[in-house]
Enzyme design. Structure first.
Site, PDB file in Angstrom:
ATOM      1  N   SER A  79       0.802  -1.238   0.000  1.00 58.36           N
ATOM      2  CA  SER A  79       0.000   0.000   0.000  1.00 58.36           C
ATOM      3  C   SER A  79       0.825   1.273   0.000  1.00 58.36           C
ATOM      4  CB  SER A  79      -0.965   0.003   1.182  1.00 58.36           C
ATOM      5  OG  SER A  79      -2.051  -0.864   0.935  1.00 58.36           O
ATOM      6  N   LYS A  82       0.028   3.719  -2.709  1.00 56.64           N
ATOM      7  CA  LYS A  82      -0.958   4.796  -2.549  1.00 56.64           C
ATOM      8  C   LYS A  82      -0.306   6.168  -2.374  1.00 56.64           C
ATOM      9  CE  LYS A  82      -4.680   1.948  -0.556  1.00 56.64           C
ATOM     10  NZ  LYS A  82      -4.051   0.634  -0.369  1.00 56.64           N
ATOM     11  N   ASP A 172      -9.370 -13.444  -3.352  1.00 51.49           N
ATOM     12  CA  ASP A 172      -9.795 -12.224  -2.652  1.00 51.49           C
ATOM     13  C   ASP A 172     -11.127 -11.692  -3.179  1.00 51.49           C
ATOM     14  OD1 ASP A 172      -7.660 -12.058  -0.920  1.00 51.49           O
ATOM     15  OD2 ASP A 172      -6.467 -10.773  -2.231  1.00 51.49           O
ATOM     16  N   SER A 327      -6.271   3.146   4.397  1.00 52.42           N
ATOM     17  CA  SER A 327      -5.669   2.439   3.250  1.00 52.42           C
ATOM     18  C   SER A 327      -6.736   1.797   2.374  1.00 52.42           C
ATOM     19  CB  SER A 327      -4.681   1.369   3.745  1.00 52.42           C
ATOM     20  OG  SER A 327      -3.777   1.012   2.731  1.00 52.42           O
ATOM     21  N   ASN A 328      -7.677   2.614   1.924  1.00 57.03           N
ATOM     22  CA  ASN A 328      -8.834   2.119   1.178  1.00 57.03           C
ATOM     23  C   ASN A 328      -8.464   1.871  -0.286  1.00 57.03           C
ATOM     24  OD1 ASN A 328     -11.404   2.090  -0.328  1.00 57.03           O
ATOM     25  ND2 ASN A 328     -12.298   2.558   1.660  1.00 57.03           N
ATOM     26  N   ASN A 329      -8.458   0.612  -0.674  1.00 56.47           N
ATOM     27  CA  ASN A 329      -8.057   0.246  -2.035  1.00 56.47           C
ATOM     28  C   ASN A 329      -8.994   0.793  -3.095  1.00 56.47           C
ATOM     29  OD1 ASN A 329      -5.894  -1.225  -1.062  1.00 56.47           O
ATOM     30  ND2 ASN A 329      -7.014  -3.164  -1.051  1.00 56.47           N
ATOM     31  N   THR A 440       1.506   3.097   5.672  1.00 53.58           N
ATOM     32  CA  THR A 440       1.840   1.694   5.870  1.00 53.58           C
ATOM     33  C   THR A 440       1.625   0.912   4.578  1.00 53.58           C
ATOM     34  OG1 THR A 440      -0.420   1.290   6.619  1.00 53.58           O
ATOM     35  CG2 THR A 440       1.232   1.766   8.314  1.00 53.58           C
ATOM     36  N   GLY A 441       2.116  -0.311   4.562  1.00 55.83           N
ATOM     37  CA  GLY A 441       1.873  -1.205   3.438  1.00 55.83           C
ATOM     38  C   GLY A 441       2.042  -2.632   3.898  1.00 55.83           C
ATOM     39  N   LEU A 443       1.225  -6.819   2.621  1.00 55.43           N
ATOM     40  CA  LEU A 443       0.725  -8.006   1.947  1.00 55.43           C
ATOM     41  C   LEU A 443       1.547  -9.176   2.480  1.00 55.43           C
ATOM     42  CD1 LEU A 443       0.456  -6.784  -1.775  1.00 55.43           C
ATOM     43  CD2 LEU A 443      -1.460  -7.254  -0.231  1.00 55.43           C
TER      44      LEU A 443
END
Length: 523
Positions: A79, A82, A172, A327-329, A440-441, A443
């Site tokens: 993320s 972003k 997902d 952190s809205n995708n 932040t990020g 996966l």
């Protein structure tokens, strides 16, 4: 003017140093200082054995590189992608940009009857709530419309028909952080999780009965297939809620004990345009407006149509907060396609990413070292060196809208989710608390943290940390140790206070996804 020129020149020289540093060998830095030894020590944490770490620290005012470790390595940013998307959106769309959702018709109502079709036209707003569609319906009714002889047409032609991003994981599909992208959608809550419904299953009063299941917003667009069972108190809760592939059938299975806590899941819908049309059609009916035909979608609004009602989103500078804090995708992807439409007339990922790439080049980012395939970082194909993230964070500080964008970054240990966001539970009880702001990020096997912090001597620093290929469930405390070391140290004087990662801390949840993507949220 002379001071401004001097500062810009110094920053340019610092950025050049950062670029040069990105080619150094592993563990090397611009100078062998106490800071180098401190961060190198942190990066010896065994959780990173066999993994990769790109870390860069720079002076925010001059751009001087203070630390560099494999800053040129192309790593998966998760993320942190972003950062690029949000900055480009602020620059190319502007902080006052608003999405508009409109209701239009080609005829005027006569005697309460509107002859022809009623059009619902979306422009990409990812924050539209069911209440907003109800307000639009109320305005249509207030305009004197009681009956529509044609159909409700959902105009989603602002974007192309590609609903899912490149290389997004198939498993997902029903997870709310991987919702389909459309210029017409619905968010079920004020976290603005667009393209999803909230499904809540509560135990029945007696064992053997089906759990009670509700959907928010209340809509028949999704169908609940309730196969679950209420079991005696004390039995384990095994309830699961999932949407079947390619359908809007949501299946509830498993067992939930009597008097157990309800299970609440955010589930994506299949085809958000139809979802928005269904919610709006229900709102029209509730307001006494009858539409003769069934809703249809994918047709453009005729040029001669006139506006009956309009809903405008919050300005982009305010939308940045739920977008970046949580952190809205879906916000990232809607903005990417909107950038494409506003810059080239094409609401596609390719057009939006091309415009973002051009913006990054203008900021001095070496885009030849970057691969960006979506706006959010959900794709594992994204690559972004830590040196280029740091370079971008340095370059944007003089932008006229920088303060609004900076305010959208999560704040370490700020207890309110609307302020702390994905850093709300991190670095508490340290000098970095309420000090650092960063994105932040997360996966599986990828973790990142990039942003700003003020050190113990009052020096403002910029940092980029990207960690990849680790097998540990989380390496967040390694990132935190680096930032807290910066906050505790006086980097100008060379007084460095090394902080070791807390490998035993209980607050560090498994880091396979952003903490805000797991409901109920971990942060």
């Amino acid at each position: 003017m002379s001071r401004h020129v001097t500062r810009v020149t110094a920053l340019a020289l610092g950025l050049a140093g950062l670029l040069a540093a990105s080619t150094l060998t592993a563990g090397a830095g611009p100078s062998d200082t106490g800071l180098k030894g401190a961060i190198d020590t942190i990066l010896t944490d065994p959780r990173l054995d066999g993994g990769a770490a790109g870390v860069v620290v720079a002076d925010a005012a001059s751009g001087e590189t203070l630390y560099q470790r494999d800053g040129g390595d192309r790593l998966m940013p998760a993320s942190n992608t972003k950062i690029a998307t949000s900055l480009a959106a602020m620059a190319l769309l502007g902080p006052e940009y608003r999405f508009r959702t409109e209701v239009l018709a080609t005829a005027r109502p006569k005697g309460g009857v509107l002859h022809g079709d009623l059009y619902l036209r979306g422009t990409g707003d990812p924050t539209t709530l069911a209440g907003d569609y109800d307000a639009l319906a109320a305005r249509v009714a207030a305009a004197g419309v009681r009956r529509v002889t044609g159909r409700l047409v959902a105009d989603d032609t602002r974007f192309d028909g590609n609903r899912l991003g490149r290389a997004w994981a198939a498993d997902d599909e029903s997870s709310y952080y991987s919702a389909q992208i459309s210029p017409l959608t619905v968010a079920p809550d004020t976290d603005y999780d667009s393209g999803t419904v909230v499904v809540e299953a509560a135990p029945a009063a007696e064992a053997g009965a089906r759990p009670r299941v509700s959907v928010t917003p209340a809509t028949d667009y999704v169908r609940i297939d309730n196969r679950a069972t209420t079991v005696p108190a004390g039995r384990p809760d095994t309830l699961t809620v999932e949407r079947e592939h390619g359908t809007n059938t949501i299946t509830v299975t498993g067992e939930i004990p009597v008097q157990g806590s309800p299970t609440k899941e955010w589930i994506t819908v299949w085809e958000p345009t139809g979802y928005a049309a269904a919610v709006f059609a229900d709102a029209l009916a509730a307001r006494g407006v009858r539409v003769a035909g069934e809703p249809r979608q994918g047709e453009p609004t005729p040029p001669a149509a006139r506006v009956l009602a309009t809903h405008s989103s919050m300005p982009l500078k305010d939308l940045m907060r739920p977008f970046m804090k949580l952190s809205n995708n879906m916000h990232a992807e809607a903005l990417t396609k909107t950038i494409g439409y506003e810059t080239s007339g094409r609401g596609t990922w390719s057009a939006g990413l091309a415009a973002i790439g051009a913006y990054l080049r203008e900021q001095g980012v070496q885009t030849s070292t970057v691969r960006q395939v979506d706006g959010s970082g959900l794709s594992r194909m994204n690559l972004f060196p830590a040196a280029q993230l740091t370079r971008l964070l340095l370059a944007v500080q003089d932008a006229p809208w920088f303060a609004d964008w900076y305010a959208s970054l999560p704040v370490a240990c700020a207890p309110d989710r609307a302020t702390g966001g994905t850093l709300r539970t991190r670095m508490c009880g340290t000098p970095a608390a309420l000090n650092t702001r960063a994105k932040t990020g997360t996966l599986t096997g990828a973790s990142a943290l990039s942003g700003y912090v003020t050190d113990a001597g009052g020096r403002r620093l910029v940092y980029g940390i990207v960690l990849n290929n680790h097998l540990a469930s989380s390496v967040k405390s390694i990132e935190d140790a680096i930032v807290v070391t910066l906050a505790k140290s006086d980097t100008s004087k060379g007084t460095i206070a090394t902080v070791r990662p807390d490998r035993a801390r209980t607050a560090e949840a498994p880091g396979e996804l952003e903490c805000s993507w797991v409901k109920p949220v971990r942060c």
